[in-house]
Design a protein around this motif. Structure first.
Motif, PDB file in Angstrom:
ATOM      1  N   HIS A  42       0.854  -1.183   0.000  1.00  0.00           N
ATOM      2  CA  HIS A  42       0.000   0.000   0.000  1.00  0.00           C
ATOM      3  C   HIS A  42       0.887   1.229   0.000  1.00  0.00           C
ATOM      4  O   HIS A  42       1.940   1.243   0.652  1.00  0.00           O
ATOM      5  N   ASP A  43       0.491   2.251  -0.732  1.00  0.00           N
ATOM      6  CA  ASP A  43       1.272   3.482  -0.822  1.00  0.00           C
ATOM      7  C   ASP A  43       1.444   4.092   0.568  1.00  0.00           C
ATOM      8  O   ASP A  43       0.465   4.523   1.190  1.00  0.00           O
ATOM      9  N   SER A  56     -14.425  -5.451  -8.878  1.00  0.00           N
ATOM     10  CA  SER A  56     -12.998  -5.805  -8.951  1.00  0.00           C
ATOM     11  C   SER A  56     -12.066  -4.601  -9.009  1.00  0.00           C
ATOM     12  O   SER A  56     -10.869  -4.761  -9.265  1.00  0.00           O
ATOM     13  N   VAL A  57     -12.588  -3.402  -8.809  1.00  0.00           N
ATOM     14  CA  VAL A  57     -11.763  -2.196  -8.740  1.00  0.00           C
ATOM     15  C   VAL A  57     -11.785  -1.691  -7.305  1.00  0.00           C
ATOM     16  O   VAL A  57     -12.850  -1.572  -6.690  1.00  0.00           O
ATOM     17  N   LEU A  70      -8.822  11.033  -5.511  1.00  0.00           N
ATOM     18  CA  LEU A  70      -9.634   9.840  -5.697  1.00  0.00           C
ATOM     19  C   LEU A  70      -8.811   8.906  -6.569  1.00  0.00           C
ATOM     20  O   LEU A  70      -8.323   9.317  -7.631  1.00  0.00           O
ATOM     21  N   ARG A  71      -8.641   7.661  -6.132  1.00  0.00           N
ATOM     22  CA  ARG A  71      -7.748   6.726  -6.803  1.00  0.00           C
ATOM     23  C   ARG A  71      -8.461   5.425  -7.150  1.00  0.00           C
ATOM     24  O   ARG A  71      -9.439   5.046  -6.497  1.00  0.00           O
ATOM     25  N   THR A  72      -7.920   4.736  -8.151  1.00  0.00           N
ATOM     26  CA  THR A  72      -8.290   3.342  -8.399  1.00  0.00           C
ATOM     27  C   THR A  72      -7.042   2.498  -8.216  1.00  0.00           C
ATOM     28  O   THR A  72      -5.945   2.875  -8.647  1.00  0.00           O
ATOM     29  N   LEU A  73      -7.215   1.336  -7.561  1.00  0.00           N
ATOM     30  CA  LEU A  73      -6.106   0.447  -7.263  1.00  0.00           C
ATOM     31  C   LEU A  73      -6.424  -0.967  -7.725  1.00  0.00           C
ATOM     32  O   LEU A  73      -7.599  -1.352  -7.842  1.00  0.00           O
ATOM     33  N   THR A  77      -2.645  -6.343  -5.925  1.00  0.00           N
ATOM     34  CA  THR A  77      -1.253  -5.902  -5.816  1.00  0.00           C
ATOM     35  C   THR A  77      -1.090  -4.573  -5.086  1.00  0.00           C
ATOM     36  O   THR A  77       0.023  -4.222  -4.697  1.00  0.00           O
ATOM     37  N   GLY A  78      -2.181  -3.827  -4.941  1.00  0.00           N
ATOM     38  CA  GLY A  78      -2.105  -2.508  -4.332  1.00  0.00           C
ATOM     39  C   GLY A  78      -1.612  -1.425  -5.267  1.00  0.00           C
ATOM     40  O   GLY A  78      -1.488  -0.258  -4.871  1.00  0.00           O
ATOM     41  N   GLN A  79      -1.332  -1.777  -6.513  1.00  0.00           N
ATOM     42  CA  GLN A  79      -0.824  -0.793  -7.481  1.00  0.00           C
ATOM     43  C   GLN A  79      -1.867   0.276  -7.760  1.00  0.00           C
ATOM     44  O   GLN A  79      -3.045  -0.023  -7.991  1.00  0.00           O
TER      45      GLN A  79
END
Length: 255
Positions: A42-43, A56-57, A70-73, A77-79
């Motif tokens: 995780h970042d 799945s997002v 606002l992010r999508t990961l 993998t946490g990417q």
């Protein structure tokens, strides 16, 4: 006093005792610990305020004025696949998915931001009274926390407030309600400033399960990292959890 009067007085005394007897207290909320199933990167610079898995997002809202996104990961993998800044340099807070839209709260800016889920672009801003902390969607209404012991209910279309409920554990108020996740008629909430999660019945506000997640810090979470904050339901009794500036996200079993 004759026998009839004595019996009548006795009956009245018994009935009075029944009427004034205190209500029976429910069983204390059970306490458990998370069972760790996997550790995912995780970042460590993500000041996590909201976490939700949909189709799945993994969506993540981060905070701090001038840094909120606002992010999508990738949940495996946490990417970080995409990161968009919140408009207005607002201090972002909790998020939730509602159909093809995403709502994101702001801390003390007095607005909630609605995003288009497909394009990850802001659609509109609506007024929000009071502070914004956590947010989830139960399929009919939005549930919001504001750092107090109250959960507030909102219209998912326009954020109009619809009422609320005060949260208690064993009869005592539970303050600091933070990031939320709505799952099968219950609301899971991080409790600031702790590494505790509570499960709440939104019908009466009663906490029916307490998760002590403090031991997660022993798995490589630095002392400088802030509190646990982020709950995303995977399925069944499995969840993803992380914290503000945590380098790890945990897939856990709760309950």
């Amino acid at each position: 006093m004759n026998t009839v009067r004595m019996l009548s007085a006795a009956v009245l005394a018994v009935l009075a005792g029944v009427l004034v007897a205190p209500a029976a207290q429910g069983e204390p909320a059970a306490t458990t610990q998370p069972e760790v199933l996997a550790e995912i990167p995780h970042d460590p610079d993500a000041f996590t305020q909201g976490l939700e898995l949909a189709d799945s997002v993994l969506y993540e809202g981060t905070g701090l004025a001038g840094q909120s996104q606002l992010r999508t990961l990738d949940p495996a993998t946490g990417q970080v696949d995409r990161a968009e800044p919140i408009p207005g340099d607002y201090f972002g807070e909790g998020i939730t998915v509602v159909g093809d839209r995403i709502w994101q709260l702001t801390y003390q800016d007095g607005v909630a931001v609605q995003w288009d889920r497909a394009t990850m672009t802001p659609v509109r801003e609506v007024p929000l009274a009071g502070e914004g902390w956590g947010l989830c969607y139960d399929g009919q209404r939005l549930v919001r926390s504001d750092g107090t012991d109250r959960l507030r209910f909102h219209d998912p279309g326009d954020m109009g407030e619809l009422g609320g409920v005060d949260v208690t554990r064993d009869g005592a108020p539970v303050t600091g309600l933070n990031e939320l996740e709505c799952v099968e008629g219950r609301v899971w909430a991080n409790v600031w400033p702790t590494d505790t999660i509570v499960r709440i019945d939104p019908g009466d506000g009663a906490v029916d399960l307490v998760v002590d997640a403090a031991a997660l810090r022993e798995r490589g979470i630095p002392p400088s990292a802030q509190v646990l904050n982020g709950i995303a339901h995977v399925g069944g009794d499995e969840f993803l959890v992380t914290g503000k500036d945590w380098p790890t996200m945990f897939r856990v079993r709760l309950g």
